[in-house]
Design a protein around this motif. Structure first.
Motif, PDB file in Angstrom:
ATOM      1  N   ASP A   1     -38.310  46.397  21.205  1.00 20.46           N
ATOM      2  CA  ASP A   1     -38.266  45.985  22.519  1.00 20.46           C
ATOM      3  C   ASP A   1     -36.788  45.761  22.698  1.00 20.46           C
ATOM      4  OD1 ASP A   1     -38.068  44.935  24.991  1.00 20.46           O
ATOM      5  OD2 ASP A   1     -39.294  43.395  24.830  1.00 20.46           O
ATOM      6  N   GLY A   2     -36.029  46.954  23.429  1.00 18.87           N
ATOM      7  CA  GLY A   2     -34.713  46.963  23.534  1.00 18.87           C
ATOM      8  C   GLY A   2     -34.180  46.016  24.627  1.00 18.87           C
ATOM      9  N   SER A   3     -35.329  45.207  25.425  1.00 17.87           N
ATOM     10  CA  SER A   3     -34.708  44.236  26.671  1.00 17.87           C
ATOM     11  C   SER A   3     -34.457  42.928  25.861  1.00 17.87           C
ATOM     12  CB  SER A   3     -35.842  44.042  27.579  1.00 17.87           C
ATOM     13  OG  SER A   3     -37.115  43.616  27.136  1.00 17.87           O
ATOM     14  N   LEU A   4     -34.784  42.736  24.643  1.00 16.00           N
ATOM     15  CA  LEU A   4     -34.692  41.405  23.957  1.00 16.00           C
ATOM     16  C   LEU A   4     -33.147  41.025  23.799  1.00 16.00           C
ATOM     17  CD1 LEU A   4     -35.827  39.055  22.226  1.00 16.00           C
ATOM     18  CD2 LEU A   4     -35.218  40.283  20.198  1.00 16.00           C
ATOM     19  N   SER A   5     -32.795  39.855  24.535  1.00 14.08           N
ATOM     20  CA  SER A   5     -31.546  39.311  24.426  1.00 14.08           C
ATOM     21  C   SER A   5     -31.051  38.219  23.673  1.00 14.08           C
ATOM     22  CB  SER A   5     -31.256  39.063  26.029  1.00 14.08           C
ATOM     23  OG  SER A   5     -31.431  40.085  26.754  1.00 14.08           O
ATOM     24  N   TYR A   6     -30.171  38.335  22.987  1.00 18.57           N
ATOM     25  CA  TYR A   6     -29.419  37.248  22.132  1.00 18.57           C
ATOM     26  C   TYR A   6     -28.045  37.495  21.925  1.00 18.57           C
ATOM     27  CZ  TYR A   6     -30.540  41.171  18.838  1.00 18.57           C
ATOM     28  OH  TYR A   6     -30.435  42.117  18.034  1.00 18.57           O
ATOM     29  N   ARG A   7     -27.412  36.290  21.403  1.00 20.77           N
ATOM     30  CA  ARG A   7     -25.874  36.571  21.164  1.00 20.77           C
ATOM     31  C   ARG A   7     -25.590  36.737  19.961  1.00 20.77           C
ATOM     32  NH1 ARG A   7     -24.485  32.135  25.737  1.00 20.77           N
ATOM     33  NH2 ARG A   7     -23.864  33.668  27.523  1.00 20.77           N
ATOM     34  N   ARG A   8     -24.842  37.519  19.494  1.00 28.59           N
ATOM     35  CA  ARG A   8     -24.137  37.487  17.973  1.00 28.59           C
ATOM     36  C   ARG A   8     -22.833  38.235  18.053  1.00 28.59           C
ATOM     37  NH1 ARG A   8     -25.018  41.778  20.147  1.00 28.59           N
ATOM     38  NH2 ARG A   8     -25.830  43.674  19.297  1.00 28.59           N
ATOM     39  N   SER A   9     -21.861  37.959  17.272  1.00 29.21           N
ATOM     40  CA  SER A   9     -20.815  38.459  17.319  1.00 29.21           C
ATOM     41  C   SER A   9     -20.162  38.671  15.676  1.00 29.21           C
ATOM     42  CB  SER A   9     -19.641  37.793  18.171  1.00 29.21           C
ATOM     43  OG  SER A   9     -18.372  38.273  17.844  1.00 29.21           O
ATOM     44  N   CYS A  10     -19.675  37.605  15.288  1.00 32.71           N
ATOM     45  CA  CYS A  10     -19.121  37.691  13.872  1.00 32.71           C
ATOM     46  C   CYS A  10     -19.867  38.367  12.622  1.00 32.71           C
ATOM     47  CB  CYS A  10     -18.413  36.538  13.547  1.00 32.71           C
ATOM     48  SG  CYS A  10     -19.361  35.145  13.333  1.00 32.71           S
ATOM     49  N   ARG A  11     -21.181  37.873  12.649  1.00 36.52           N
ATOM     50  CA  ARG A  11     -22.246  37.910  11.664  1.00 36.52           C
ATOM     51  C   ARG A  11     -21.911  37.262  10.206  1.00 36.52           C
ATOM     52  NH1 ARG A  11     -23.459  41.739   8.314  1.00 36.52           N
ATOM     53  NH2 ARG A  11     -21.470  43.121   8.681  1.00 36.52           N
ATOM     54  N   HIS A  12     -20.897  36.363  10.614  1.00 38.41           N
ATOM     55  CA  HIS A  12     -20.311  35.634   9.332  1.00 38.41           C
ATOM     56  C   HIS A  12     -20.440  34.215   9.514  1.00 38.41           C
ATOM     57  CE1 HIS A  12     -19.430  39.148   6.639  1.00 38.41           C
ATOM     58  NE2 HIS A  12     -18.804  39.770   8.029  1.00 38.41           N
ATOM     59  N   GLY A  13     -21.142  33.606  10.324  1.00 36.63           N
ATOM     60  CA  GLY A  13     -21.158  32.274  10.558  1.00 36.63           C
ATOM     61  C   GLY A  13     -19.962  31.658  10.949  1.00 36.63           C
ATOM     62  N   ILE A  14     -19.168  32.174  11.379  1.00 32.88           N
ATOM     63  CA  ILE A  14     -17.751  31.807  12.070  1.00 32.88           C
ATOM     64  C   ILE A  14     -17.373  31.758  13.526  1.00 32.88           C
ATOM     65  CG2 ILE A  14     -16.311  33.785  11.909  1.00 32.88           C
ATOM     66  CD1 ILE A  14     -15.528  30.384  10.340  1.00 32.88           C
ATOM     67  N   CYS A  15     -18.145  32.374  14.423  1.00 31.61           N
ATOM     68  CA  CYS A  15     -17.971  32.495  15.786  1.00 31.61           C
ATOM     69  C   CYS A  15     -18.814  31.385  16.674  1.00 31.61           C
ATOM     70  CB  CYS A  15     -18.169  33.770  16.211  1.00 31.61           C
ATOM     71  SG  CYS A  15     -19.823  34.337  16.509  1.00 31.61           S
ATOM     72  N   GLY A  16     -20.003  31.220  15.746  1.00 28.94           N
ATOM     73  CA  GLY A  16     -20.829  30.111  16.645  1.00 28.94           C
ATOM     74  C   GLY A  16     -21.753  30.476  17.611  1.00 28.94           C
ATOM     75  N   ILE A  17     -22.034  31.815  17.814  1.00 28.27           N
ATOM     76  CA  ILE A  17     -22.306  32.038  19.106  1.00 28.27           C
ATOM     77  C   ILE A  17     -24.058  32.547  19.022  1.00 28.27           C
ATOM     78  CG2 ILE A  17     -22.371  34.556  18.873  1.00 28.27           C
ATOM     79  CD1 ILE A  17     -21.222  32.926  21.915  1.00 28.27           C
ATOM     80  N   CYS A  18     -24.349  32.640  17.723  1.00 25.65           N
ATOM     81  CA  CYS A  18     -25.727  33.039  17.606  1.00 25.65           C
ATOM     82  C   CYS A  18     -26.697  31.846  17.449  1.00 25.65           C
ATOM     83  CB  CYS A  18     -25.833  33.865  16.103  1.00 25.65           C
ATOM     84  SG  CYS A  18     -25.224  33.119  14.603  1.00 25.65           S
ATOM     85  N   SER A  19     -26.270  30.686  17.632  1.00 23.44           N
ATOM     86  CA  SER A  19     -27.237  29.557  17.388  1.00 23.44           C
ATOM     87  C   SER A  19     -28.372  29.567  18.144  1.00 23.44           C
ATOM     88  CB  SER A  19     -26.217  28.154  17.214  1.00 23.44           C
ATOM     89  OG  SER A  19     -25.524  28.073  18.359  1.00 23.44           O
ATOM     90  N   ILE A  20     -29.711  29.401  17.441  1.00 22.90           N
ATOM     91  CA  ILE A  20     -30.901  29.342  18.071  1.00 22.90           C
ATOM     92  C   ILE A  20     -32.031  28.229  17.294  1.00 22.90           C
ATOM     93  CG2 ILE A  20     -30.842  31.541  18.829  1.00 22.90           C
ATOM     94  CD1 ILE A  20     -32.718  32.424  16.176  1.00 22.90           C
ATOM     95  N   LYS A  21     -32.990  27.962  17.642  1.00 27.81           N
ATOM     96  CA  LYS A  21     -33.968  27.326  16.985  1.00 27.81           C
ATOM     97  C   LYS A  21     -34.987  28.032  16.165  1.00 27.81           C
ATOM     98  CE  LYS A  21     -32.900  22.763  19.035  1.00 27.81           C
ATOM     99  NZ  LYS A  21     -33.178  21.516  19.954  1.00 27.81           N
ATOM    100  N   VAL A  22     -35.238  27.508  15.076  1.00 34.99           N
ATOM    101  CA  VAL A  22     -36.271  28.044  14.566  1.00 34.99           C
ATOM    102  C   VAL A  22     -37.582  26.943  14.052  1.00 34.99           C
ATOM    103  CG1 VAL A  22     -37.567  29.312  12.409  1.00 34.99           C
ATOM    104  CG2 VAL A  22     -35.328  30.187  13.565  1.00 34.99           C
ATOM    105  N   ASN A  23     -38.433  26.929  14.681  1.00 34.43           N
ATOM    106  CA  ASN A  23     -39.531  25.636  14.556  1.00 34.43           C
ATOM    107  C   ASN A  23     -38.610  24.436  14.738  1.00 34.43           C
ATOM    108  OD1 ASN A  23     -41.045  28.093  13.464  1.00 34.43           O
ATOM    109  ND2 ASN A  23     -42.132  26.739  12.111  1.00 34.43           N
ATOM    110  N   GLY A  24     -37.959  24.483  15.905  1.00 32.15           N
ATOM    111  CA  GLY A  24     -37.303  23.279  16.153  1.00 32.15           C
ATOM    112  C   GLY A  24     -36.075  23.074  15.423  1.00 32.15           C
TER     113      GLY A  24
END
Ligand code: SF4
Ligand code: SF4
Ligand code: SF4
Ligand code: FES
Lengths: 292, 325
Positions: free
Chosen positions: B51-74
């Motif tokens: 599903d190409g419409s799924l939206s999320y943020r990511r950038s550095c892919r190395h745990g350094i930009c802090g943009i990709c934070s989400i919750k998994v099972n809380g």
């Protein structure tokens, strides 16, 4: 079976507002053949508030408490989550920082004591699970709690921060803790799952932030009620005070009447071991325990 | 090389479009995942293959930009850093993926982080220093002074702690763990000239450090081991050391412990509430106190238990106290 012996740090609450906790702890220790030596010399752990005021002072006082367990050559067991946190935190900081340890020992020397780091500090819940063993416990169960749906309430300071609890409390995962659930099952009860079981009861902000504290208590009680719990069980007397005594403010804060009997961890075990309500101090509860 | 292990996992994925949806919904995907994949790999696979419409943020892919934070099972995590096998170990093979704050969702896993940045701004999260614009030498910070920051400068502003904080969830004036960590980071910097102002900001009632419930969720959530609650405790200490602690219920609650220990070794619970609230404020606790008294939960002052060897405690109180109120 091996005979277990521990130094019991009661904390202040068990000697004042939750006398039933001390009573039931001693009652089940007796039934299980566990010997508890009371640390009468110990002072208050500071409950993380003295720590806000004076870090050095709280380190010295907590180290002194541990010294008395070391003198006995015993593991120190706690019966309050917040005592566990503050004592284990002191131990961790002193054991990993020789400079700090030397500073604290300089003070302790004035009263003829030395903190060595030889005694472990663990909550009674984990001592039962890891040393005594749940299998051995279930063999002693004479009144299985099979007719009850029991909601475990873990209490923050037994499970977080995991870095610390890994050293002292058996490496429970704070996002999916299992110890109390396992204990309920060992007592023959039905453990109930609900979101708030590993969340905060709000106790520590009760005076300065009453609404925050009351909403958190309300969330815990309503979560357990919605999951069909008959009662709750907690290893922390501070959580207990909040859940047992404060249901009025909690109900008001969340706009819904919430009230549920709450047992201390050793009271639950005591019921399963066939102790009488009086032996477990059940008459002391504000929310009446109406099922025994 | 280790053999590549694979496993089937069910993902429940939070979906919501603020512009078109009234309520959020969840899509379910059952995928074979391998040992070394992280949550971000799964999100990419769903976006690219399903599903190409799924939206999320990511950038550095190395745990350094802090943009990709989400919750998994809380549990708040960095999608690019959290390995699936570690999550499966804790939660099993049904994983629910949600934004850090569902009520702030804009589109799928993307949230509006405005409140987070506003809180940061409140504590002046930068060095305030009168420096020479044409310096001839660097402003050196010796290792001993650099250590005073206690890793607070590792923060990547991911928001994991902020959106895990129950005090903030209930009281939106509360400044929150990430901004407190930032306040500490600069207040503890020897080059900074605005420490006192910052301490005043975090000392405010309802907003400041006093309203923290001490749940330790922030320490647990942080992917960078910043340990915000440790910094919050330090801020409390600094407030007392700077002599700016106000005389209110929160400060008296902390100081009251010292008074009680001095007298009994143990905490006199009733006296702590009276001292913290004052003789009038304490009256609002009377209904509960009465209930407690009726059930044998109140120890009268004349029956207060005392620690054995109390003289030791008194001596240590005298020699080890470092602050006054
Ligand atoms: S749940 Fe509440 S009372 Fe229990 S340890 Fe946590 S903050 Fe303290
Ligand atoms: S310890 Fe305090 S700041 Fe950290 S998450 Fe809990 S309430 Fe928030
Ligand atoms: S303190 Fe940790 S969890 Fe909080 S924003 Fe910074 S890096 Fe993220
Ligand atoms: S993508 Fe930058 S921290 Fe995850």
């Amino acid at each position: 079976m091996e005979k277990f012996r521990y130094a019991l740090y009661t904390g202040c609450t068990a000697r004042e507002s939750t006398p039933e906790l001390l009573k039931s702890t001693l009652a089940i220790a007796d039934k299980l053949g566990i010997e508890l030596v009371l640390l009468d010399e110990a002072s208050c752990c500071g409950a993380s508030h003295l720590q806000d005021y004076d870090d050095m002072l709280s380190l010295v006082l907590n180290a002194r408490n541990i010294c008395y367990a070391e003198k006995l050559g015993l593991t120190m067991v706690t019966i309050c989550n917040t005592c566990q946190l503050n004592t284990a935190m002191t131990k961790h900081r002193l054991d990993t920082n020789p400079e700090l340890k030397a500073k604290v020992n300089e003070k302790l020397a004035e009263v003829g004591l030395e903190y060595k780091g030889t005694s472990e500090v663990t909550h009674f819940l984990y001592a039962i699970i890891q040393d005594y063993g749940l299998e051995n416990l279930s063999k002693k169960v004479s009144v299985p709690l099979s007719k009850f749906n029991i909601a475990p309430f873990y209490g923050c300071h037994n499970i977080r921060p995991s870095e610390l609890q890994n050293l002292s409390n058996g490496g429970e995962n704070p996002y999916n803790p299992t110890s109390l659930d396992d204990l309920i099952i060992a007592c023959g009860g039905n453990n109930v799952d609900y979101d708030a079981k590993n969340k905060c009861c709000g106790f520590h902000a009760e005076l300065q932030s009453p609404r925050t504290a009351a909403v958190l208590t309300g969330n815990a009680l309503s979560g357990a009620i919605d999951a069909n719990a008959d009662w709750m069980v907690t290893p922390c007397p501070l959580c207990h005070l909040k859940l047992d005594v404060q249901h009025h403010s909690a109900s008001k804060a969340i706009g819904r009447e919430v009230k549920l009997p709450v047992l201390h961890m050793p009271q639950m075990v005591g019921l399963a071991l066939g102790c009488t309500p009086a032996e477990l101090g059940l008459q002391h509860h504000v929310t009446k325990v109406n099922f025994v | 090389m280790d053999e590549i292990k694979s496993q089937q996992v069910t993902f429940k994925l939070f979906r919501f479009n603020q512009e078109t949806d009234y309520l959020p919904y969840y899509n379910t995907y059952v995928l074979d995942i391998t040992h070394e994949e992280v949550i971000l790999d799964v999100l990419n696979r769903i976006k690219w293959d399903h599903d190409g419409s799924l939206s999320y943020r990511r950038s550095c892919r190395h745990g350094i930009c802090g943009i990709c934070s989400i919750k998994v099972n809380g549990k708040a995590i960095l999608a690019c850093k959290s390995r699936l096998f570690d999550l499966i170990e804790v939660f099993g093979t049904e994983l629910t993926i949600e934004p850090l704050s569902t009520k702030r969702a804009l589109k799928d896993l993307i949230i509006d982080k405005e409140d987070f940045w506003n809180k940061h701004e409140q504590v002046t999260p930068f060095l305030v220093s009168d420096i020479d614009e044409n310096p001839t030498l660097e402003t050196l910070v010796v290792p001993h002074d650099a250590e005073k920051l206690l890793e607070a400068d590792y923060c990547i502003q991911c928001g994991a702690c902020h959106y895990s904080c129950p005090a903030l969830e209930i009281n939106d004036r509360f400044i929150g763990p990430a901004a407190f960590a930032a306040a500490f980071r600069f207040a503890a910097d020897v080059r900074d000239d605005a420490s006192l102002e910052r301490l005043h900001v975090v000392n405010e009632e309802a907003e400041g450090v006093w309203d923290c419930v001490k749940c330790m969720e922030c320490a647990e959530a942080c992917p960078k081991d910043v340990n915000p609650i440790e910094k919050i405790t330090k801020l409390h200490n600094m407030i007392f050391q700077a002599g700016i602690a106000k005389d209110n219920v929160a400060t008296r609650h902390a100081v009251g412990f010292a008074h009680s220990i001095q007298k009994h070794g143990l905490l006199d619970e009733g006296e702590l509430v009276r001292y913290s609230e004052g003789n009038i404020g304490v009256l609002k606790h009377m209904p509960e106190a009465f209930e407690m008294w009726k059930n044998g939960k109140i120890v009268m002052p004349w029956n207060m238990p005392k620690s054995k060897n109390l003289d030791e405690v008194k001596k240590l109180m005298k020699s080890s106290s470092t602050v006054k109120f």
